[in-house]
Design an enzyme around this catalytic site. Structure first.
Site, PDB file in Angstrom:
ATOM      1  N   TYR B 121       0.992  -1.474  -0.057  1.00  0.00           N
ATOM      2  CA  TYR B 121       0.155   0.346  -0.292  1.00  0.00           C
ATOM      3  C   TYR B 121       0.963   1.006   0.149  1.00  0.00           C
ATOM      4  O   TYR B 121       0.524   2.673  -0.785  1.00  0.00           O
ATOM      5  CB  TYR B 121      -1.137  -0.098   1.067  1.00  0.00           C
ATOM      6  CG  TYR B 121      -2.030  -1.070   1.065  1.00  0.00           C
ATOM      7  CD1 TYR B 121      -3.047  -0.616   0.161  1.00  0.00           C
ATOM      8  CD2 TYR B 121      -2.655  -2.205   1.081  1.00  0.00           C
ATOM      9  CE1 TYR B 121      -4.106  -1.146  -0.845  1.00  0.00           C
ATOM     10  CE2 TYR B 121      -3.435  -2.817   0.785  1.00  0.00           C
ATOM     11  CZ  TYR B 121      -4.097  -2.405   0.155  1.00  0.00           C
ATOM     12  OH  TYR B 121      -5.600  -3.194   0.005  1.00  0.00           O
ATOM     13  N   GLU B 217       2.533 -30.068  11.958  1.00  0.00           N
ATOM     14  CA  GLU B 217       1.342 -29.324  10.783  1.00  0.00           C
ATOM     15  C   GLU B 217       0.448 -29.361  10.830  1.00  0.00           C
ATOM     16  O   GLU B 217       0.344 -27.717  10.693  1.00  0.00           O
ATOM     17  CB  GLU B 217       1.523 -29.967   9.318  1.00  0.00           C
ATOM     18  CG  GLU B 217       0.494 -29.477   8.310  1.00  0.00           C
ATOM     19  CD  GLU B 217       0.945 -31.097   7.032  1.00  0.00           C
ATOM     20  OE1 GLU B 217       1.687 -32.116   7.369  1.00  0.00           O
ATOM     21  OE2 GLU B 217       0.786 -30.413   6.472  1.00  0.00           O
TER      22      GLU B 217
END
Lengths: 600, 387
Positions: B121, B217
């Site tokens: 941005y 995981e």
């Protein structure tokens, strides 16, 4: 049960049908089937005759066409004046008042008219619809006075009658003819109008000066673009491959030669005496036989021998053709159409069915032409514009056969390309194969279609090179634009990092950007194909920015001397008539005074 | 103008061909700010010498990485790609590279850190012609940031950037995070969330009572282990990366292994993607090969799920998933990676391909909710059943 009618009774009803009566009932065959078409056909026949007559007499044509609204609904007066050789007084009634009278039907020679129907049909149409006969004024030279007459046609007997003959004490022209006739008609503008027809005549006949006045009094002028008439076409004898059986029989009956072999070698082109003897023997005819005595069966065999592939007859000589010519066509295009790119190609003569023909193609692209329209095809046969039945014409089909996408244009399947494009196709031939008597479309012969396609492709390739080069130039400009846009961001970033203004850095980058894009442009210029394009005699490119604005119509009084080269544009002149309506295609200003004549 | 008198334009050899300008390098002794300034100065110098401005970006492709057998990590090769301004295909990216450099320069000047989304941005605006933006989306700016990292040889953290944070940790560990002392054994059910930047300036380890680290995981499995207080019973630090671990998590694992001298076990799904998660933790990734030496943990162990586990632990075929084409081709692909050439790995992967099925960690729950905590992992550790 019906009463039986005897042959004798029937025979009393059988009588000769006069050609005029036939015409009255079959006017559509000759192009008089609608009011609009009648006006156009009338003008066309008169202008064709004038141009043919001038060229045959070696006179640079100057023709004035005037239309006037006559009294009554849908009545118009057509007046066509030329500076031709004039008409011998005794001949005038038959020329204007008898169908199938003329000099052209019996000769194999490239000419506009072929059948001797045109102007007399127009006169008959006028007389049938208004009751008024055609008026003629003509003068054959300064030594003899001009005469005037009206020609009334007896529609029962196909015989013309001259009335109101008189000698004129004075006429403006040293030589020339004026035809005037009133007819029921409808005047329109735009497609298939008289304006459009004359505009196309101007494009295909750059050696002719044309003046036109519409029923509303608007004047249009086309000045001569080249200063010499086309080379006069030579008359040739029929080639064996183009002769039909009936014609062959008729020729044998009417020949002046005493033996069949002499008849073959003298009355046909490309038949040597030895070959004539051989042909007769193969047909089982004694070469010394009198042509008139040969029986039908033998003629049949002779016909087969003539058309046998084993009979090696050389193609007909083609010097009988008179193409418009590369420079002339360019002159015609540039004087009639405001475009940016003009390309022209003339094919070598070829043969269909024993008839020599030759194809010429001109392309006009860009400029004032509309980019989102379908391309327009201007069709010409022996310099005469063809206005109707475009879809079924061999010329249109050949143009659609070409893959225009290869040349940077868009094209839907089985359609004409889209783009600012005019395709002009001229077919010159001793015998143009029209698909109907009204001579509006060319019949589809493979040989002709192929020649047209090849010529269009040659022109198209040149156009494609030009269009692509232009596109590249545009992308070069866009490239620079992008670089410069990014350079601003880069300079801003570097200034942010270093905390200092970097003016010199910016200037250097912009200079590099300019050089980089210029260099690319220069390399493009050195491209061999570009040079070849510029150097070609077949191409004229008009800088769209350099061309001055041209008025819709220019006053006739504007006179400039000197030769006009194609591609040059006349300086702008203010339009004379404010009420003018734009003609179908833009017209350039008059640039050549020529031998100044008063055709008014 | 060039002093040498050779005139305007790029220097040319006697045969007229332009000499390739030398590679643009950034000395390692410079800090990130100095490297960005070096880039700006070099760019100005290029314009002065009329050299088409460029940057040389090390290639982040498979062809430009090598597996170091000695260090057991993936290392980046020497190949670079030149990105120049006056090439229509590269001009936009060149411009973007400098815009990102300028954004980082600003962050460093102001001593702020921000997310890579924020940098997008900061650098996004419409160009002067109003038709084009400097960046059309974050997916356009993220690769440029990585380009700049490798080009400068400066890490994202050094450029004061971080990715969106992801991953949690619990266990017998105390650390200082931005000045706050945090006891990871008192983090409740959610755990401590791992920040984007875990450099010593932000995170410092204070003390620990752990025997090993377990990277899980799946967050759901991590939550199960946390709820069952697996870490307390086995004295371990329990970390999840929620899928492929972020750079923050990987860097944290590296530091814990390196500084706390703890072994690391990796617990992932039994599929090619699980293998690869382990491989990235162990050897580093192809895309971030330049950071391997700071993130890869060559001694990490693959504890499961192995393709042999379902047989050994009698898992029901009902909870397996059929391999799809993508799984199969990915498996064949990693079979060819240099760092999967070891025999146990070839056996492991081929066994999966042969079985035609894959298994998720959650499949263990079919044997009982706490099967993983109470039986599976303790037995795996006790048996030293790992690769």
């Amino acid at each position: 049960m019906a009463k039986r009618v005897t042959a004798e009774t029937l025979s009393r009803r059988q009588r000769e049908i006069s050609v005029s009566e036939f015409f009255a009932k079959n006017r559509h065959l000759l192009g008089f089937d609608s009011l609009r078409k009648a006006l156009l056909t009338t003008v066309k026949e008169a202008v064709d005759n004038s141009l043919d007559a001038c060229e045959e007499a070696g006179i640079l044509p100057e023709i004035r066409v005037e239309l006037e609204a006559a009294e009554g609904d849908n009545r118009y007066l057509v007046r066509v004046t030329d500076n031709g050789p004039g008409i011998v007084e005794a001949q005038a009634p038959r020329i204007f008042g008898q169908l199938l009278y003329g000099s052209k039907f019996h000769s194999l020679k490239q000419s506009r008219g072929q059948q001797g129907i045109g102007i007399s049909a127009a006169a008959m149409y006028g007389q049938l619809t208004t009751g008024k006969p055609v008026s003629v004024v003509s003068r054959t030279g300064p030594g003899s006075p001009a005469y005037a007459m009206q020609v009334v046609i007896d529609t029962n007997t196909n015989r013309p009658k001259a009335v109101g003959k008189k000698k004129l004490a004075e006429w403006r022209l040293d030589h020339g003819t004026r035809v005037e006739l009133e007819l029921e008609a409808q005047y329109v503008k735009g497609r298939q109008s008289v304006e459009e027809f004359l505009h196309q005549v101007a494009v295909a006949n750059p050696h002719a000066t044309l003046h036109y006045r519409s029923p509303h009094g608007e004047e249009t002028h086309y000045a001569r673009g080249v200063q010499s008439n086309p080379a006069p076409p030579r008359e040739i004898k029929p080639h064996p491959h183009g002769v039909e059986l009936g014609v062959l029989m008729k020729m044998l009956q009417s020949t002046e030669h005493a033996t069949i072999s002499r008849c073959l070698s003298r009355d046909f082109s490309r038949v040597s005496p030895q070959m004539a003897v051989g042909l007769a023997r193969r047909a089982g005819i004694d070469p010394k036989a009198r042509p008139g005595t040969v029986v039908r069966k033998a003629v049949d065999k002779l016909y087969q021998a003539l058309n046998d592939a084993a009979t090696r007859i050389r193609p007909p000589s083609t010097d009988c053709l008179s193409p418009i010519g590369v420079q002339e066509l360019l002159a015609g295009l540039t004087r009639g159409i405001r475009a940016e790119f003009y390309g022209v190609e003339t094919r070598r003569p070829a043969v269909y069915r024993g008839n020599p023909f030759q194809v010429e193609v001109g392309l006009a692209w860009g400029g004032d032409l509309r980019a989102d329209d379908l391309a327009r095809v201007l069709r010409f046969a022996n310099r005469v514009p063809l206005q109707y039945l475009a879809g079924s014409c061999c010329i249109t089909k050949a143009v659609m056969d070409v893959s225009w996408r290869n040349y940077g244009l868009t094209q839907s399947r089985g359609a004409l390309p889209t783009g600012p494009l005019i395709v002009l196709v001229h077919l010159a031939s001793v015998w143009v194969p029209f698909s109907s008597e009204s001579k509006v479309a060319v019949a589809d012969y493979d040989e002709i279609r192929k020649e047209i396609k090849l010529a269009v492709q040659t022109c198209g390739r040149r156009l494609g090179r030009y269009v692509k080069r232009k596109a590249r130039a545009r992308s070069e400009a866009r490239r620079r634009e992008v670089f410069n846009l990014y350079i601003e961001e880069i300079v801003h970033s570097v200034e942010g990092i270093t905390g200092r203004e970097q003016k010199l850095f910016r200037d250097r980058l912009l200079a590099m950007s300019r050089r980089k894009t210029e260099l690319a442009g220069m390399l493009e210029e050195q491209n061999a194909s570009a040079d070849e394009l510029e150097a070609s005699d077949n191409v004229v490119v008009v800088d769209p920015n350099a061309a001055p604005p041209v008025p819709d119509r220019a006053p006739a009084a504007v006179a400039q001397s000197g030769d006009v080269k194609p591609g040059e544009t006349a300086p702008a002149e203010p339009a004379e008539a404010a009420e003018s309506v734009r003609p179908p295609l833009p017209v350039e200003a008059e640039r050549d005074p020529g031998p100044q004549m008063e055709l008014l | 103008m060039a002093k040498s008198g050779s005139g305007a334009g790029p220097k040319t050899r006697s045969d007229g061909a332009a000499i390739e300008p030398e590679r643009l390098r950034f000395p390692a002794r410079l800090d990130a700010k100095a490297k960005i300034e070096h880039l700006a100065k070099k760019t100005i110098a290029m314009a002065r010498r009329e050299v088409d401005p460029y940057v040389d970006i090390p290639s982040r492709t498979l062809s430009n990485v090598t597996f170091s057998k000695r260090r057991k990590i993936i290392e980046m090769g020497d190949a670079t790609q030149r990105r120049t301004l006056f090439n229509l295909n590269q001009a936009r990216k060149y411009m973007q590279t400098l815009l990102v450099a300028r954004g980082c320069s600003q962050l460093l000047d102001e001593q702020k850190t921000t997310s890579i989304r924020d940098l997008y941005y900061m650098s996004k605006h419409t160009l002067a012609d109003g038709r084009e933006n400097t960046f059309e989306g974050q997916e356009e700016s993220d690769p440029i940031i990585e380009d700049l990292e490798v080009t400068l040889g400066a890490l994202r953290e050094e450029l004061h950037l971080f990715a969106a944070k992801r991953g949690s940790a619990v266990g017998p560990l105390t650390l200082v995070d931005a000045g706050d002392v945090i006891d990871l054994s008192r983090m409740g059910s959610g755990g401590w969330s791992v920040p984007g930047i875990v450099e010593p300036g932000t995170i410092r380890f204070v003390g620990h009572g752990a025997r090993f680290i377990l990277l899980v995981e799946k967050e759901a499995v991590w939550a199960r282990l946390n709820e069952d207080k697996f870490w307390r019973r086995h004295n371990c630090i329990l970390v999840t990366g929620q899928g492929q671990p972020s750079r923050g998590v990987r860097r944290l694992l590296y530091r814990m292994v390196d500084e706390l001298k703890l072994p690391l076990y990796v617990f992932v799904d039994n599929d090619p993607w699980g293998y690869y998660i382990h491989s990235v933790v162990k050897q580093g990734s192809i895309g971030l090969a330049f950071e391997s030496k700071r993130m890869a943990v060559p001694r990490a162990r693959f504890i499961g799920l192995s393709s042999f586990d379902p047989g050994n632990y009698d898992l029901s075929e009902d909870v397996s998933i059929r391999l799809n084409d993508q799984d199969r081709s990915r498996a064949r692909e990693i079979l060819n990676y240099e760092w999967f050439k070891a025999k146990p790995w070839q056996k492991e992967i081929r066994n999966m391909l042969r079985s035609g099925v894959k298994w998720e960690l959650e499949a263990l729950s079919s044997k009982g909710i706490s099967f993983v905590t109470e039986e599976f992992l303790p037995r795996k550790i006790a048996d030293r059943d790992w690769i």
